[in-house]
Write an enzyme that holds these catalytic residues in place. Structure first.
Site, mmCIF file in Angstrom:
data_model
loop_
_atom_site.group_PDB
_atom_site.id
_atom_site.type_symbol
_atom_site.label_atom_id
_atom_site.label_comp_id
_atom_site.label_asym_id
_atom_site.label_seq_id
_atom_site.Cartn_x
_atom_site.Cartn_y
_atom_site.Cartn_z
ATOM 1 N N LYS A 138 0.863 -1.185 0.000
ATOM 2 C CA LYS A 138 0.000 0.000 0.000
ATOM 3 C C LYS A 138 0.900 1.236 0.000
ATOM 4 O O LYS A 138 1.857 1.304 0.764
ATOM 5 C CB LYS A 138 -0.922 -0.036 1.231
ATOM 6 N N GLU A 179 -19.806 -4.981 9.713
ATOM 7 C CA GLU A 179 -20.768 -4.166 10.453
ATOM 8 C C GLU A 179 -21.842 -5.022 11.102
ATOM 9 O O GLU A 179 -22.271 -4.760 12.232
ATOM 10 C CB GLU A 179 -21.413 -3.131 9.511
ATOM 11 N N ARG A 232 -25.608 -1.372 6.757
ATOM 12 C CA ARG A 232 -25.288 -2.796 6.589
ATOM 13 C C ARG A 232 -25.821 -3.663 7.729
ATOM 14 O O ARG A 232 -25.982 -4.853 7.579
ATOM 15 C CB ARG A 232 -23.767 -2.978 6.568
HETATM 16 C C1 LIG Z 1 -18.962 -1.515 4.239
HETATM 17 C C2 LIG Z 1 -17.774 -0.620 4.415
HETATM 18 N N1 LIG Z 1 -17.197 -0.510 5.622
HETATM 19 C C3 LIG Z 1 -16.130 0.280 5.789
HETATM 20 C C4 LIG Z 1 -15.610 0.981 4.744
HETATM 21 C C5 LIG Z 1 -14.468 1.946 4.954
HETATM 22 N N2 LIG Z 1 -13.270 1.498 4.258
HETATM 23 C C6 LIG Z 1 -12.918 1.969 3.056
HETATM 24 S S1 LIG Z 1 -11.509 1.337 2.467
HETATM 25 C C7 LIG Z 1 -11.344 0.376 3.827
HETATM 26 C C8 LIG Z 1 -10.165 -0.546 3.920
HETATM 27 C C9 LIG Z 1 -10.183 -1.534 2.822
HETATM 28 O O1 LIG Z 1 -9.053 -2.340 2.894
HETATM 29 P P1 LIG Z 1 -8.652 -3.172 1.623
HETATM 30 O O2 LIG Z 1 -9.865 -3.734 0.996
HETATM 31 O O3 LIG Z 1 -7.620 -4.131 2.032
HETATM 32 O O4 LIG Z 1 -8.078 -2.091 0.631
HETATM 33 P P2 LIG Z 1 -6.689 -1.297 0.738
HETATM 34 O O5 LIG Z 1 -7.042 0.069 1.229
HETATM 35 O O6 LIG Z 1 -5.790 -2.033 1.640
HETATM 36 O O7 LIG Z 1 -6.187 -1.274 -0.654
HETATM 37 C C10 LIG Z 1 -12.368 0.595 4.736
HETATM 38 C C11 LIG Z 1 -12.495 -0.042 6.057
HETATM 39 C C12 LIG Z 1 -16.259 0.856 3.503
HETATM 40 N N3 LIG Z 1 -15.871 1.541 2.430
HETATM 41 N N4 LIG Z 1 -17.311 0.040 3.367
#
Ligand SMILES: Cc1ncc(C[n+]2csc(CCOP(=O)(O)OP(=O)(O)O)c2C)c(N)n1
Ligand SMILES: CC(=O)[C@@H](O)[C@H](O)COP(=O)(O)O
Ligand SMILES: [Mg+2]
Length: 589
Positions: free
Chosen positions: A257, A341, A369
Site C-alpha cells: 500500500k 458491520e 449494513r
Molecule cells: C462496508 C464498508 N465498511 C467500511 C468501509 C471503509 N473502508 C474503506 S476502504 C477500507 C479498507 C479496505 O481495505 P482493503 O480492501 O484491504 O483495501 P486497501 O485500502 O488495503 O487497498 C475501509 C475499512 C467501507 N468503504 N465500506
C-alpha cells in the site's frame, strides 16, 4: 521511488499517449514499467492537487496496467471493490485530465461510477460487494450467450466482510467464469484485523502458498499465487494464466500500500487518504479545531476510566471514529472487528446480554449494513447498547455513497430506540452520556468534521426527550435537530423567529411542540438528514395526530442524490445554509 509529492505537473510522455486501454495494448511488455513510473508520478501530482484516496491507488498501479493490457475492457468486466484504489484505472480509461477534478463539485466521482464511464462496470464506495456483483455479471453473460471475462479485485480488508464470502460460496456452486483477485497488502485503513488477515500474513511469511490455496480451493476456486503484484514479470504471466482458466479462478497477489512513495509505504494508515497539498508560500492553517469524532474519542476514554463495563467496537474505522487513544489505553476493551458491520452489532448484543456496556462507533452509511442486526439482535431483545453514529448527514467529497442521510428514517420506526441529534460538541458529550445511561438501544448522530468549537467542561446526562428554548421570536419557530444550529441562529435572528434546540428526535419533546403551536402559525424543522422520514416527519406525524393546523416547513436534504462537493457546497445546494433557510422561511412568511 518518490520522496515528495510534485507540485508542478511531471513530464509523462508515455502516459500522455494513453487515451484509452486500446492505446495501452499497443505498448510492448518492456514499456510497462516506464508507464507505471509515469502513472505514479502523475497520480502523486494529481492527488496532491485535489486530495483524496492515496495509498491504495499507488499499490495497484501495476495491477491496473496489467488488467487493462490483458483484458478487452470495456467489453470485459472489471470491478474494483470499494473503489478507492480506482484512480489509476480512471487515468488509463480516458480520464487523466479529469482526475484533477476528482471529488470536487461537478468533477470526477470519488469512486467508480457506471454513469461516468463505460469502463466503470459497477458503482462502489462501500466495500465487499465486488464478488457478488461480478458473479451476477458473469451469470448474466452466460445466460445471454456472451463470452466475456469478468474480474473482481478485492482487498484483504474488504475480504473480511461476510458478504465477500457469501459471493465466493455461491460462485463455486454456479461454476461461473469469474476471476477474483485478492489484492493482499496486509492493510485495511488500519492494520487488518482478524484470523483471515493473520492467516494470510503468516502463510506469506512462511512462503506457504499451498496452505492459503487450501482455503480458497475448499470453496471450489482454482487458486494461483501468491505473486508479487508490483512486479510485472510475475504479475503478467500469472494474470494471463488465471484469465485463461474456466470456472471460478482465484489469484492471490501481494502489493505494498502506498508503493512508490516512501512516506506512504512507511505510514500506510496516515496516507490512506490525504488532503490537498497547499502551494508552497501559502500561510499555514492555524490550529485545527477538535472534530466531533475526537470529542467522542475523549468522552469514551473518560467513560471507560469510570466504568469497567465500557467496551468500544469499531468495524475497521478506528482512526475516523476517534478511537485511536481508546485502543491504546483500553487494549482489552477495544474491538476492531474488521469490515464486519453486521457482526459488530450482534457482537455488541452478546456483550450487552452478558453485562458489558458496549458502545458501537459506526459511520451512519455503514450502519445501513447492520439494520437487521439492530432490530433483531438488539432492539427486540431490549439490549443496552449505545450507537455513536458518526458521519451523519452530508459528508462532502466522498459523495452519495458515504452520505449518512437516512439513519433517522430507519431508526425512528424501531420501538424504544432513543435518537439524539447534538447541535454542538458540548451537547454531543452530554447526549452520549444520556444514551449511555439510558437502559436500552440509543443512538447519537453527529456529522463529519468540527462544529462550533464549544467543548464541555463537565459532562452530564440530559433529561430524556427534553428540548431547550434558545430564542423567543414571533410568528414562526425553528425546531433544530442537530449541527445546523449556527445557520438556524442566523436565520432566527434575522427574521425574529423562535429557535428551539430539539436534541431528541425520539422521544420527541411533545410538550414543547404543544406550547409552540399556540402562538406560532408556522413551524420549521431543520435537520442534516433526508426530508423523507426524518425528524420533520416525526414532528409532522405528531401535529397530525393532535389535529394541529399549524403550517409545517420541513427543511433537510431533498429527495435526490447529493453529489460529491465540499460539505459547505452541499449544504448550500440543499438550501441548508443560512441564506437558504432565510429564503425558504421568508417565502412562506
Ligand atoms: C462496508 C464498508 N465498511 C467500511 C468501509 C471503509 N473502508 C474503506 S476502504 C477500507 C479498507 C479496505 O481495505 P482493503 O480492501 O484491504 O483495501 P486497501 O485500502 O488495503 O487497498 C475501509 C475499512 C467501507 N468503504 N465500506
Ligand atoms: C473509502 C472509504 O470508505 C473511506 O476511506 C472513507 O472515505 C473514509 O471517510 P472519512 O474520511 O470520512 O473517514
Ligand atoms: Mg488491504
Amino acid at each position: 521511488m518518490f520522496y515528495t509529492i510534485p507540485q508542478t505537473r511531471p513530464s509523462t510522455p508515455l502516459l500522455d499517449k494513453i487515451s484509452s486501454p486500446a492505446d495501452l495494448r499497443e505498448l510492448t511488455a518492456a514499456q510497462l514499467p516506464d508507464l507505471a513510473y509515469q502513472l505514479r508520478a502523475f497520480l502523486l501530482y494529481s492527488v496532491g492537487q485535489t486530495g483524496g484516496h492515496f495509498g491504495a491507488g499507488l499499490g495497484v498501479t501495476e495491477l491496473t496496467i496489467a488488467l487493462h493490457y490483458l483484458l478487452e475492457t470495456p467489453e470485459d468486466h472489471l470491478i474494483w471493490d470499494v473503489g478507492h484504489q480506482s484512480y489509476p484505472h480512471k487515468i488509463l480509461t480516458g480520464r487523466r485530465e479529469a482526475l484533477l477534478s476528482i471529488r470536487q463539485k461537478g468533477g470526477l466521482a470519488p469512486f467508480p461510477r457506471i454513469s461516468e464511464s463505460p469502463y466503470d462496470d459497477f458503482g462502489t464506495g462501500h466495500s465487499s460487494t465486488s464478488v457478488s456483483a461480478a458473479l451476477g455479471m458473469a451469470l448474466a453473460d452466460r445466460l445471454q450467450g456472451l463470452s466475456r471475462k469478468t474480474v473482481a479485485v478485492i482487498g484483504d480488508g474488504a475480504m473480511t466482510a461476510g458478504m465477500a464470502f457469501e459471493g465466493l460460496n455461491h460462485a463455486a456452486h454456479t461454476g461461473a467464469d469469474l476471476l477474483v483477485i485478492l489484492n493482499d497488502n496486509d492493510m485495511s485503513i488500519s492494520h487488518n484485523e482478524g484470523g483471515l488477515a493473520t492467516y494470510l500474513a503468516k502463510n506469506l511469511k512462511d512462503k506457504m502458498g499451498a496452505t492459503t490455496a487450501a482455503l480458497f480451493e475448499a470453496l471450489d476456486f482454482h487458486y494461483s499465487g501468491p505473486v508479487d503484484g508490483n512486479n510485472f514479470e510475475q504479475l503478467l504471466p500469472a494474470l494471463k494464466q488465471a484469465l485463461a482458466g474456466t470456472g471460478p479462478q482465484f489469484l492471490h497477489i501481494t502489493t505494498v500500500k502506498g508503493k512508490g512513495y516512501a512516506p506512504a509505504e512507511k505510514d500506510p494508515i496516515g496516507y490512506h487518504a490525504i488532503t490537498k497539498i497547499e502551494p508552497i508560500g501559502q500561510p499555514k492553517v492555524t490550529k485545527k479545531q477538535p472534530t466531533f469524532a475526537s470529542v467522542f474519542g475523549q468522552w469514551i476514554c473518560q467513560q471507560a476510566d469510570q466504568d469497567l463495563r465500557t467496551v468500544a467496537i469499531t468495524p475497521a474505522m478506528s482512526e475516523g471514529s476517534g478511537l485511536v487513544e481508546f485502543s491504546r489505553t483500553y487494549i482489552e476493551r477495544y474491538f476492531d472487528v474488521a469490515i464486519a458491520e453486521q457482526h459488530a452489532i450482534t457482537l455488541a448484543a452478546g456483550m450487552a446480554y452478558r453485562g458489558l456496556k458496549p458502545v458501537v462507533a459506526i459511520y451512519s452509511t455503514f450502519l445501513q449494513r447492520g439494520y437487521d442486526q439492530l432490530i433483531h439482535d438488539v432492539a427486540i431483545q431490549e439490549l443496552d447498547i449505545l450507537f455513536a453514529i458518526d458521519r451523519a448527514g452530508l459528508v462532502g467529497e466522498d459523495g452519495a455513497t458515504h452520505a449518512g442521510c437516512y439513519d433517522i428514517s430507519y431508526l425512528r420506526c424501531i420501538p424504544d430506540m432513543v435518537i439524539m441529534t447534538p447541535s454542538d460538541e458540548q451537547e454531543l458529550s452530554n447526549l452520549l452520556q444520556t444514551g449511555y445511561e439510558y437502559s436500552g438501544p440509543a443512538a447519537v448522530r453527529y456529522p463529519r468534521g468540527s462544529g462550533r468549537g464549544n467543548i464541555a467542561n463537565s459532562i452530564s446526562a440530559l433529561p430524556l426527550g427534553k428540548a431547550t428554548l434558545l430564542r423567543q421570536g414571533n410568528k414562526a419557530a425553528i425546531l433544530n435537530f442537530g449541527p445546523l444550529l449556527p445557520q438556524a441562529t442566523i436565520a432566527a435572528e434575522q427574521l425574529d423567529l423562535t429557535l428551539v434546540d430539539m436534541r431528541f428526535v425520539k422521544p420527541l419533546d411533545q410538550e414543547m411542540i404543544d406550547q409552540l403551536v399556540s402562538d406560532h402559525p408556522l413551524l420549521i424543522t431543520l435537520e442534516d438528514h433526508s426530508v423523507k422520514g426524518g425528524a420533520g416527519s416525526e414532528v409532522s406525524e405528531y401535529l397530525h395526530t393532535k389535529n394541529y393546523n399549524n403550517k409545517l416547513l420541513t427543511l433537510g436534504i431533498p429527495d435526490r442524490w447529493i453529489e460529491h462537493a465540499s460539505r459547505e457546497q452541499q449544504l448550500q445546494e440543499c438550501g441548508l445554509d443560512s441564506s437558504g433557510i432565510i429564503a425558504a422561511v421568508s417565502d412562506i412568511l
